[in-house]
Design an enzyme around this catalytic site. Sequence first.
Site, mmCIF file in Angstrom:
data_model
loop_
_atom_site.group_PDB
_atom_site.id
_atom_site.type_symbol
_atom_site.label_atom_id
_atom_site.label_comp_id
_atom_site.label_asym_id
_atom_site.label_seq_id
_atom_site.Cartn_x
_atom_site.Cartn_y
_atom_site.Cartn_z
ATOM 1 N N HIS A 176 0.827 -1.226 0.000
ATOM 2 C CA HIS A 176 0.000 0.000 0.000
ATOM 3 C C HIS A 176 0.854 1.267 0.000
ATOM 4 C CE1 HIS A 176 -3.624 -2.288 0.370
ATOM 5 N NE2 HIS A 176 -3.297 -2.792 1.550
ATOM 6 N N ASP A 299 -4.364 -12.819 3.637
ATOM 7 C CA ASP A 299 -5.659 -12.336 4.124
ATOM 8 C C ASP A 299 -6.806 -12.741 3.198
ATOM 9 O OD1 ASP A 299 -4.469 -10.602 2.314
ATOM 10 O OD2 ASP A 299 -4.731 -8.788 3.533
HETATM 11 C C1 SP5 Z 1 -1.089 -5.089 3.875
HETATM 12 C C2 SP5 Z 1 -2.548 -5.115 4.155
HETATM 13 O O1 SP5 Z 1 -3.182 -6.159 4.047
HETATM 14 N N1 SP5 Z 1 -3.110 -3.988 4.578
HETATM 15 C C3 SP5 Z 1 -4.489 -3.979 4.863
HETATM 16 C C4 SP5 Z 1 -4.902 -2.629 5.280
HETATM 17 C C5 SP5 Z 1 -6.392 -2.586 5.420
HETATM 18 N N2 SP5 Z 1 -6.809 -2.663 6.800
HETATM 19 C C6 SP5 Z 1 -7.548 -1.559 7.223
HETATM 20 C C7 SP5 Z 1 -9.000 -1.734 6.918
HETATM 21 C C8 SP5 Z 1 -9.808 -1.907 8.167
HETATM 22 C C9 SP5 Z 1 -11.205 -1.474 7.939
HETATM 23 N N3 SP5 Z 1 -12.063 -2.079 8.878
HETATM 24 C C10 SP5 Z 1 -13.416 -2.173 8.415
HETATM 25 C C11 SP5 Z 1 -13.895 -3.583 8.551
HETATM 26 C C12 SP5 Z 1 -15.303 -3.684 8.087
HETATM 27 N N4 SP5 Z 1 -15.857 -4.945 8.481
HETATM 28 ZN ZN ZN Z 2 -4.172 -7.105 2.575
#
Ligand code: SP5
Ligand code: ZN
Length: 357
Positions: A176, A299
């Site tokens: 990212h 993931d």
């Molecule tokens: C490297 C990588 O996998 N980064 C992921 C970054 C995204 N994580 C943050 C998003 C969290 C948002 N949470 C909302 C969940 C709704 N169920």
């Molecule tokens: Zn990710």
Amino acid sequence: MKLAHKNSLVPVFYADTHNLHQPLYEYDRGLQIPYQEIPRRIEAAKAALCALPFTKLINPSRRLTEAFCLNLHAAALIDYLKRSSIQAAKLQQEHPDQGEVYLTPWIYPLKPAMASGLRNSPEAMGCFAFDLYAPVGEHSWEAVFASANLAFTAADAVLRGETQIAYALCRPPGHHAGYDYTGGYCYLNNAAIAAESLLPLGAGAILDIDYHHGNGTQEIFWERADVLYVSIHADPRAEYPFYSGFAEERGGKAAFDKNLNLPLPMGSGDTVYLHALDKALAAIQNMEAQWLVLSAGYDTCHEDPTTTFTLTDAVYAEIGKRIAKLQIPVVIVHEGGYAVEANGRLAAQLLSGLFLN
Ligand code: SP5
Ligand code: ZN
């Protein structure tokens, strides 16, 4: 891989420095929850990969230079990371009772006029972080640079012909992180640094199998015809990072069709996924890639607490197997994966699929 390589061990690059970077919290729509990108993720991967009979652990010395990073990133981003780590250390000293101090942006410049003043102020974080998921603590820069160094040294081992497969246990992850910004647990783009170091071998590809679109990697190579970026990820209409990852994004003028996004519906499973994988691999074969950097996020698996795909364990071995058919050197760069133990199990599946085929 070629038979000859079955006689040599696959190097797994690791640095314990990542433990120094340990933000405690993140925010999910206003709810304070534990930071998901935790040290145990990479410790689980390390343990599982070391347990394989065909690997050897390598703790590389520092070989990456800041000058090399400038091929991928703005000097201002590196300055920002170093300055913020120092700022966090100071704050930590002034508030010893506060627990671990991690700086987060608190003002975002939504318009260019707002950025000009903010950029040179001590509160510039919002100019360099596109979300709240990349806080900076006193040791963050050290951990971030060590993580990038793993990607660099893994690629360098391939470049020197020491191995055809290398695994970089990068933490924090990188896909990212763009030219001049952090976000989504990412600070420097490890996969981009690996790809850049492999260019003496000729043109090549980055295959990104993390659940999220690698907006940073796409941006860095947008105008670059020598690096194909292919990503399989959740539909950005419904999933983070929302602003990129659409199929219509096919690369800049100088590199049209050197960017391939394969977004999949929320909740996708094995069959749909492997179909997209075949499309991705066909594109990599078509451009005659001489090497592959695999941005390996776990993931996508069924038990990940933060995502929606339902991939079973067997898929990761299958991904490895199908990549092996390309018959080109592969540098695996660890990205996301928030079901802690799955990082180990699935990394081992993937590497076994790749090596044993
Ligand atoms: C490297 C990588 O996998 N980064 C992921 C970054 C995204 N994580 C943050 C998003 C969290 C948002 N949470 C909302 C969940 C709704 N169920
Ligand atoms: Zn990710």
